[in-house]
Enzyme design. Structure first.
Site, PDB file in Angstrom:
ATOM      1  N   PRO A  89      -3.376   2.114  -5.871  1.00 30.35           N
ATOM      2  CA  PRO A  89      -3.670   0.787  -5.301  1.00 30.35           C
ATOM      3  C   PRO A  89      -3.407  -0.369  -6.264  1.00 30.35           C
ATOM      4  O   PRO A  89      -3.202  -1.502  -5.820  1.00 30.35           O
ATOM      5  CB  PRO A  89      -5.159   0.858  -4.932  1.00 30.35           C
ATOM      6  CG  PRO A  89      -5.689   2.099  -5.538  1.00 30.35           C
ATOM      7  CD  PRO A  89      -4.542   3.013  -5.826  1.00 30.35           C
ATOM      8  N   ASP A 106      19.408  -5.833  10.693  1.00 35.77           N
ATOM      9  CA  ASP A 106      20.168  -6.523   9.661  1.00 35.77           C
ATOM     10  C   ASP A 106      19.540  -7.834   9.212  1.00 35.77           C
ATOM     11  O   ASP A 106      19.558  -8.158   8.048  1.00 35.77           O
ATOM     12  CB  ASP A 106      21.593  -6.824  10.155  1.00 35.77           C
ATOM     13  CG  ASP A 106      22.538  -5.721   9.706  1.00 35.77           C
ATOM     14  OD1 ASP A 106      22.055  -4.795   9.033  1.00 35.77           O
ATOM     15  OD2 ASP A 106      23.718  -5.793  10.034  1.00 35.77           O
ATOM     16  N   ARG A 123      15.153   4.817   6.403  1.00 38.08           N
ATOM     17  CA  ARG A 123      15.950   4.066   7.368  1.00 38.08           C
ATOM     18  C   ARG A 123      17.058   3.236   6.717  1.00 38.08           C
ATOM     19  O   ARG A 123      17.925   2.706   7.401  1.00 38.08           O
ATOM     20  CB  ARG A 123      15.063   3.218   8.284  1.00 38.08           C
ATOM     21  CG  ARG A 123      14.223   2.201   7.589  1.00 38.08           C
ATOM     22  CD  ARG A 123      13.277   1.527   8.553  1.00 38.08           C
ATOM     23  NE  ARG A 123      13.959   0.684   9.528  1.00 38.08           N
ATOM     24  CZ  ARG A 123      14.603  -0.435   9.241  1.00 38.08           C
ATOM     25  NH1 ARG A 123      14.672  -0.851   7.991  1.00 38.08           N
ATOM     26  NH2 ARG A 123      15.180  -1.139  10.173  1.00 38.08           N
ATOM     27  N   GLU A 154     -10.340  10.601  -5.283  1.00 37.99           N
ATOM     28  CA  GLU A 154     -10.679  10.343  -6.666  1.00 37.99           C
ATOM     29  C   GLU A 154      -9.536   9.637  -7.389  1.00 37.99           C
ATOM     30  O   GLU A 154      -8.439   9.530  -6.885  1.00 37.99           O
ATOM     31  CB  GLU A 154     -11.027  11.646  -7.372  1.00 37.99           C
ATOM     32  CG  GLU A 154      -9.986  12.742  -7.288  1.00 37.99           C
ATOM     33  CD  GLU A 154     -10.094  13.594  -6.013  1.00 37.99           C
ATOM     34  OE1 GLU A 154      -9.296  13.316  -5.095  1.00 37.99           O
ATOM     35  OE2 GLU A 154     -10.924  14.502  -5.955  1.00 37.99           O
TER      36      GLU A 154
HETATM   37  N1  ADE Z   1      -4.016   4.886  -2.959  1.00 34.93           N
HETATM   38  C1  ADE Z   1      -5.116   4.322  -2.432  1.00 34.93           C
HETATM   39  N2  ADE Z   1      -4.846   3.105  -1.948  1.00 34.93           N
HETATM   40  C2  ADE Z   1      -3.525   2.873  -2.161  1.00 34.93           C
HETATM   41  C3  ADE Z   1      -2.638   1.788  -1.890  1.00 34.93           C
HETATM   42  N3  ADE Z   1      -3.051   0.679  -1.285  1.00 34.93           N
HETATM   43  N4  ADE Z   1      -1.350   1.913  -2.261  1.00 34.93           N
HETATM   44  C4  ADE Z   1      -0.930   3.033  -2.892  1.00 34.93           C
HETATM   45  N5  ADE Z   1      -1.707   4.076  -3.177  1.00 34.93           N
HETATM   46  C5  ADE Z   1      -3.000   4.005  -2.820  1.00 34.93           C
END
Ligand code: ADE
Length: 217
Positions: free
Chosen positions: A90, A169, A154, A117
């Site tokens: 994240p 495009d 894609r 975790e």
């Molecule tokens: N793992 C938990 N949340 C995430 C996110 N927003 N982006 C990538 N991996 C993650």
């Protein structure tokens, strides 16, 4: 393109068996391998996580199983410059269309997914980069990996039919697309803009260009 996904939940990847991605796999444009992290656990309990040193809540993914898993993938992998190892995180770099285009240039992508975790800090050194799909916390890296795979796939040659690719495009070129309509001309009083029914191709193209500028945020 070859894609290897290291995860504790390979069954979460069922969406990659549908629609356009399914077709790309059948055509061997995409070769996706799911790798169960637990298979690389080293004790009899198949343990892949443990409590954090220094205390605190939650569990942390142990380094040994992940190192073993990545090393096992790398044993028969393409050379360094043709592949990318991505850790789903994240607080990683935010994924976007230009990242999708960049990743589509590699021949192999390896995804490291955690779940619940955090990762032991030493796991990060396995990856070329940490990638986030947005500023929110999900329960694991599986959904982010699927989002990235879909957006990258894609862009690969012959994955989309010619109709589908033409449509996309404008966004690919940096615009946000224009409003589209199909039959009926009158849906409960909401009419299709006259210009689209005019048959005047140059004027329609100009209208679409203007609309895509208006839409662009
Ligand atoms: N793992 C938990 N949340 C995430 C996110 N927003 N982006 C990538 N991996 C993650």
């Amino acid at each position: 393109m070859r894609i290897d996904i290291i995860t504790l939940f390979p069954e979460m990847f069922a969406p990659l068996n549908e629609s356009i991605i399914k077709r790309a796999r059948e055509k061997n444009i995409l070769n996706i391998n799911l790798i169960q992290l637990r298979d690389f656990a080293f004790n009899k309990h198949n343990q892949v996580d443990d409590t954090p040193f220094g205390g605190g809540s939650g569990m942390v993914l142990k380094p040994e199983p992940m190192f073993r898993a990545v090393r096992s993938v790398l044993k028969d992998s393409l050379p360094n410059e043709k592949r990318r190892i991505l850790i789903m995180d994240p607080i990683g770099k935010i994924f976007n269309q230009s990242k999708a285009k960049e990743l589509a240039g590699f021949d192999q992508l390896i995804f490291i997914c955690g779940h619940y975790e955090g990762f032991d800090e030493r796991i990060y050194e396995l990856a070329d980069e940490a990638v986030s799909i947005g500023e929110y916390v999900l329960t694991g890296g599986e959904l982010p990996a699927m989002v990235i795979i879909d957006a990258v796939a894609r862009m690969l040659p012959n994955v989309l039919g010619s109709d589908e690719s033409a449509k996309t495009d404008s966004f690919y070129n940096g615009g946000a697309g224009y409003p589209q309509y199909t039959k009926p001309r009158d849906f409960e009083g909401r009419l299709v803009p006259e210009i689209l029914l005019s048959g005047h191709h140059a004027k329609i193209a100009e209208w679409r260009r203007q609309q895509s500028l208006i839409r662009k945020k």
